[in-house]
Structures are given as C-alpha cells and as structure tokens.
Design a protein around this motif. Structure first.
Motif, PDB file in Angstrom:
ATOM      1  N   ARG A 187       0.836  -1.189   0.000  1.00 34.58           N
ATOM      2  CA  ARG A 187       0.000   0.000   0.000  1.00 34.58           C
ATOM      3  C   ARG A 187       0.877   1.247   0.000  1.00 34.58           C
ATOM      4  O   ARG A 187       2.099   1.163  -0.049  1.00 34.58           O
ATOM      5  N   GLU A 188       0.245   2.392   0.045  1.00 33.92           N
ATOM      6  CA  GLU A 188       0.965   3.658   0.050  1.00 33.92           C
ATOM      7  C   GLU A 188       1.996   3.680   1.176  1.00 33.92           C
ATOM      8  O   GLU A 188       1.687   3.375   2.326  1.00 33.92           O
ATOM      9  N   GLY A 189       3.220   4.014   0.829  1.00 32.60           N
ATOM     10  CA  GLY A 189       4.307   4.014   1.799  1.00 32.60           C
ATOM     11  C   GLY A 189       5.257   2.841   1.635  1.00 32.60           C
ATOM     12  O   GLY A 189       6.381   2.867   2.149  1.00 32.60           O
ATOM     13  N   ALA A 190       4.800   1.794   0.885  1.00 28.88           N
ATOM     14  CA  ALA A 190       5.646   0.614   0.676  1.00 28.88           C
ATOM     15  C   ALA A 190       6.806   0.954  -0.263  1.00 28.88           C
ATOM     16  O   ALA A 190       6.692   1.812  -1.134  1.00 28.88           O
ATOM     17  N   ARG A 191       7.906   0.264  -0.065  1.00 32.39           N
ATOM     18  CA  ARG A 191       9.088   0.466  -0.904  1.00 32.39           C
ATOM     19  C   ARG A 191       9.703  -0.884  -1.247  1.00 32.39           C
ATOM     20  O   ARG A 191       9.538  -1.858  -0.513  1.00 32.39           O
ATOM     21  N   GLY A 192      10.410  -0.916  -2.384  1.00 36.56           N
ATOM     22  CA  GLY A 192      11.127  -2.124  -2.738  1.00 36.56           C
ATOM     23  C   GLY A 192      10.652  -2.765  -4.029  1.00 36.56           C
ATOM     24  O   GLY A 192       9.897  -2.181  -4.816  1.00 36.56           O
TER      25      GLY A 192
END
Length: 243
Positions: A188-193
């Motif tokens: 979701r929003e905020g995820a990284r990678g």
C-alpha cells in the motif's frame, strides 16, 4: 431494431465493419442505479423511449444503446444497415449526430452520486476501445459541446481515455506471463522495494519502487477495470489478479 438485452461481445459483432466519426458518451442522470433491480432492463429502456417520444417529440429513443449497471446493453435506436438512413442518426449532441454512435450509461455519475465501476465500466471501456480502434471514432463527452455535466462530473475524460487506449494490453498473447507468489503482506501507500516496483510496472506508474499517491491512483484504476474493490491497496485478491 426491437429492444434486446445483449452482452458487449454481441454488440461488437453488430458493429463489425461499421465506421463512425464520433462516439458520444452520455449518462441518463435519471433513472439512476437505484432504479435498476437487475431485471428491469427493458422497462427502463421503454420509459426513456416514452419520454423521448412523448415529451421531446423525437421519432424514437435518442441513443443507440443503453449500458446498464450489470454491464449489459439494451439496444435502442436502429443502427443496423437497411434501406432507411435517417434512423441511424442519434439524437445526442447538436451538430455532432451525423456519423455518430451514441451510448447512454444508466446512472448519475456526478460527484457524490453513482460510480462507474465494475462490469459497467469494463463493458464501456471495451466498447469504446473497439469504436476507436476498429470503427475510427473519436470519443466525445456530451459536456464538451453542451452546458451540461454529462456524462457526469465524477468521470474524468483523461483518465477514462487512458483506460480505453490501454484496454487489453495486459492480455497480449505474445508476451510471456510471469507468476509471482504473494509476499504475505499488504502493499500500500508508503511501501518500498521490488514488490512495489512490480505493482507499478503492472499498473503503468513510474517504476521507482516507492508506492506513493500517484501509484495508489493507478492501482485504483486498475482494480476498477478488473472488477475489484478500488481501495488502492494490493492485497491477496489484487495480487492474484495481477500476477
């Protein structure tokens, strides 16, 4: 043409080989989604025909087809080849009716009212993609040439046209399909990678591996077209559909 309830694929068969200058997009405003019970396709169509003929003074219903909330169409004004030509022309947008195909979507799509989602959106996008790519039509919203909000302030034309122009690109047969196991957590929003980047590639967002607001919007659009809840969150169902 007598009123018939048909699928989008049946409609495309009727349109095969035809050419149009414009594809007019309208909404009914009234009746809206609350008036549809899943079985009253023909009675709603007849009610619109009665209004167009008795109150507006037209010789028939204005639109060629009406798109119901369940994704099915009801045929209206004749558009099949025959010896009579004038009945092929819709009554939709003054000055742009000749050479046009007219679709009326049942619903009030002004902001805060009905939402164009699921099967209704998918059928509409598939039809418009065909009208543009195979029939040579230019998509025209009613509000572009009249002081109205039609087909609703809740429908952004730029975003709508992105869906139309990109329709079917996920299903290219010449591209090998890759399968990825669900990572076990919501993306979701905020995820990284890498998982965020996979999602971005799938929905056509900038692939930087950072799930921001723009990616969330793209995910919502993708979910809507594929009949999922447009929450902008990639959970098990959305991931399975994507990968």
């Amino acid at each position: 043409m007598s009123d018939k309830v048909i699928t989008v694929d049946e409609l495309l068969k009727l349109l095969k080989g035809r050419k149009y200058k414009y594809s007019q997009v309208h909404h009914t405003y009234q009746p809206d989604h609350a008036d549809f019970d899943g079985k009253n396709h023909l009675s709603l169509q007849q009610g619109m025909r009665n209004y167009h003929m008795n109150d507006r003074g037209w010789y028939d219903i204005g639109q060629h087809v009406t798109l119901m909330p369940d994704g099915l169409f009801v045929t209206g004004r004749d558009f099949e080849d025959d010896k009579i030509d004038f009945d092929d022309t819709p009554a939709g947008i003054a000055g742009y009716n000749t050479g046009a195909f007219m679709v009326e979507m049942l619903g009030n799509f002004d902001k805060g009212k009905d939402r164009l989602t699921g099967k209704q959106l998918d059928s509409m996008v598939k039809l418009q993609h065909y009208l543009v790519s195979e029939c040579g039509a230019k998509v025209m919203f009613h509000r572009e040439h009249a002081p109205k909000t039609c087909p609703g302030t809740g429908i952004d034309k730029d975003e709508f046209m992105k869906l139309v122009n990109n329709y079917g690109k996920d299903d290219k047969k010449d591209e090998p399909k890759k399968s990825y196991p669900y990572p076990g957590k919501l993306i979701r929003e905020g995820a990284r990678g890498s998982n965020a980047a996979l999602v971005q590639n799938k929905v056509g967002a900038k692939s930087d591996g950072i799930f921001g607001p723009k990616t969330k919007i793209k995910v919502k659009e993708w979910q809507t077209v594929h009949g999922l809840v447009p929450d902008g969150i990639v959970g098990p169902k959305t991931w399975k559909k994507m990968f």
